[in-house]
Design a protein around this motif. Structure first.
Motif, PDB file in Angstrom:
ATOM      1  N   ALA A  66       0.551  -1.083   0.114  1.00 23.59           N
ATOM      2  CA  ALA A  66      -0.079  -0.300  -0.104  1.00 23.59           C
ATOM      3  C   ALA A  66       0.867   0.845   0.063  1.00 23.59           C
ATOM      4  CB  ALA A  66      -0.577  -0.020   1.459  1.00 23.59           C
ATOM      5  N   SER A  67      -0.161   2.221  -0.356  1.00 19.34           N
ATOM      6  CA  SER A  67       1.244   3.195  -0.373  1.00 19.34           C
ATOM      7  C   SER A  67      -0.046   4.611  -0.095  1.00 19.34           C
ATOM      8  CB  SER A  67       1.418   4.176  -1.647  1.00 19.34           C
ATOM      9  OG  SER A  67       0.074   4.234  -3.101  1.00 19.34           O
ATOM     10  N   ALA A 121      -7.692   1.730  -0.987  1.00 25.81           N
ATOM     11  CA  ALA A 121      -8.047   0.456   0.008  1.00 25.81           C
ATOM     12  C   ALA A 121      -8.532   0.927   0.979  1.00 25.81           C
ATOM     13  CB  ALA A 121      -6.636   0.511  -0.764  1.00 25.81           C
ATOM     14  N   GLY A 122      -7.794   2.027   1.730  1.00 28.69           N
ATOM     15  CA  GLY A 122      -8.238   2.708   2.667  1.00 28.69           C
ATOM     16  C   GLY A 122      -8.139   4.167   3.401  1.00 28.69           C
ATOM     17  N   LEU A 148      -6.810  16.578   8.573  1.00 27.60           N
ATOM     18  CA  LEU A 148      -5.955  15.953   6.896  1.00 27.60           C
ATOM     19  C   LEU A 148      -6.732  14.814   6.950  1.00 27.60           C
ATOM     20  CD1 LEU A 148      -2.840  14.907   8.103  1.00 27.60           C
ATOM     21  CD2 LEU A 148      -3.834  13.028   7.701  1.00 27.60           C
ATOM     22  N   LEU A 149      -6.855  14.195   5.375  1.00 23.42           N
ATOM     23  CA  LEU A 149      -7.292  12.978   4.954  1.00 23.42           C
ATOM     24  C   LEU A 149      -6.573  11.961   4.093  1.00 23.42           C
ATOM     25  CD1 LEU A 149      -9.443  11.194   4.388  1.00 23.42           C
ATOM     26  CD2 LEU A 149      -9.714  12.212   1.564  1.00 23.42           C
ATOM     27  N   LEU A 150      -5.430  10.909   5.342  1.00 25.34           N
ATOM     28  CA  LEU A 150      -5.201   9.927   4.872  1.00 25.34           C
ATOM     29  C   LEU A 150      -5.395   9.260   3.780  1.00 25.34           C
ATOM     30  CD1 LEU A 150      -2.666   9.065   7.810  1.00 25.34           C
ATOM     31  CD2 LEU A 150      -1.773  10.174   5.636  1.00 25.34           C
ATOM     32  N   VAL A 151      -4.830   8.479   2.512  1.00 21.94           N
ATOM     33  CA  VAL A 151      -5.506   7.248   1.517  1.00 21.94           C
ATOM     34  C   VAL A 151      -4.318   6.756   1.297  1.00 21.94           C
ATOM     35  CG1 VAL A 151      -6.727   7.377  -0.709  1.00 21.94           C
ATOM     36  CG2 VAL A 151      -7.203   8.965   0.199  1.00 21.94           C
ATOM     37  N   ARG A 169      -8.579  -6.197   3.563  1.00 18.80           N
ATOM     38  CA  ARG A 169      -8.644  -6.340   4.823  1.00 18.80           C
ATOM     39  C   ARG A 169      -7.640  -7.284   5.220  1.00 18.80           C
ATOM     40  NH1 ARG A 169     -14.269  -4.960   7.073  1.00 18.80           N
ATOM     41  NH2 ARG A 169     -14.256  -3.055   6.184  1.00 18.80           N
ATOM     42  N   ARG A 170      -6.947  -7.427   6.333  1.00 15.65           N
ATOM     43  CA  ARG A 170      -5.918  -8.208   7.261  1.00 15.65           C
ATOM     44  C   ARG A 170      -4.619  -8.237   5.531  1.00 15.65           C
ATOM     45  NH1 ARG A 170      -7.317  -8.893  11.350  1.00 15.65           N
ATOM     46  NH2 ARG A 170      -5.971 -10.925  11.553  1.00 15.65           N
ATOM     47  N   ARG A 171      -4.409  -6.592   5.948  1.00 10.22           N
ATOM     48  CA  ARG A 171      -3.128  -6.652   4.809  1.00 10.22           C
ATOM     49  C   ARG A 171      -2.789  -5.442   5.640  1.00 10.22           C
ATOM     50  NH1 ARG A 171      -5.071  -6.709  -1.673  1.00 10.22           N
ATOM     51  NH2 ARG A 171      -5.940  -8.319  -1.298  1.00 10.22           N
ATOM     52  N   GLY A 172      -2.484  -5.539   6.633  1.00 11.23           N
ATOM     53  CA  GLY A 172      -1.648  -4.277   7.458  1.00 11.23           C
ATOM     54  C   GLY A 172      -2.155  -2.578   7.303  1.00 11.23           C
TER      55      GLY A 172
END
Length: 174
Positions: free
Chosen positions: A3-4, A74-75, A63-66, A103-106
């Motif tokens: 994920a980035s 993804a989140g 702040l919005l972190l994506v 989900r379940r990928r940290g």
């Protein structure tokens, strides 16, 4: 698939509105207790981002972190520091969302750790949040060092509208 993370601006919210709307809708339809009741359509999902999140991001108080995986949202998580003058040391964690397909990928842990780094840089030394009691997010927050300050029974209507759920109030000193 790593994920980035990206800090979204008001422009990013407008450009990626369909993806943000899909993320929120997927989480609500999966049973996430994040303030919305079924039925929850695309228009309501997109209105949340445009009417609630975008103005606060544009004002520089949220702040919005994506998190993205292969270019797909993804989140996301928000940090809200729109506080009174006597609370300039704290901020609130809002709407930690991870698409059920990711989900379940940290991703949730990654988002929270990045959010905490952003809070320290503001600088904010106290984070608060609430989560549905006994929800799958509660152990995550505890593992990140959040402390339970209490629980409020019958706090919010469940997304299906069939019961009132308790909420757990948590905090972390940075």
């Amino acid at each position: 698939m790593q994920a980035s993370l990206h800090l979204f601006t008001a422009t990013d919210i407008r450009v990626r509105l369909p993806a943000l709307g899909a993320l929120l809708q997927a989480c609500v339809h999966d049973g996430a207790s994040i303030g919305f009741i079924l039925p929850f359509d695309v228009a309501a999902s997109q209105a949340f981002w445009m009417d609630n999140v975008l103005p606060a991001v544009a004002r520089g108080v949220r702040l919005l972190l994506v998190a993205e995986v292969d270019g797909k949202v993804a989140g996301a998580v928000q940090l809200d520091w729109d506080t009174n003058p006597n609370q300039m040391h704290r901020a609130e964690v809002r709407k930690l969302l991870v698409d059920p397909a990711f989900r379940r990928r940290g991703i949730a842990r990654l988002l929270m750790q990045a959010l905490e780094a952003q809070a320290r840089a503001l600088p904010r030394s106290l984070l608060t949040l609430d989560t549905r009691s006994s929800d799958h997010a509660e152990p995550l927050y505890l593992s990140l060092g959040y402390v339970v300050s209490g629980s409020i029974p019958a706090y919010a209507l469940a997304p299906a509208g069939d019961r009132l759920d308790a909420t757990t109030i948590m905090y972390k000193q940075l």
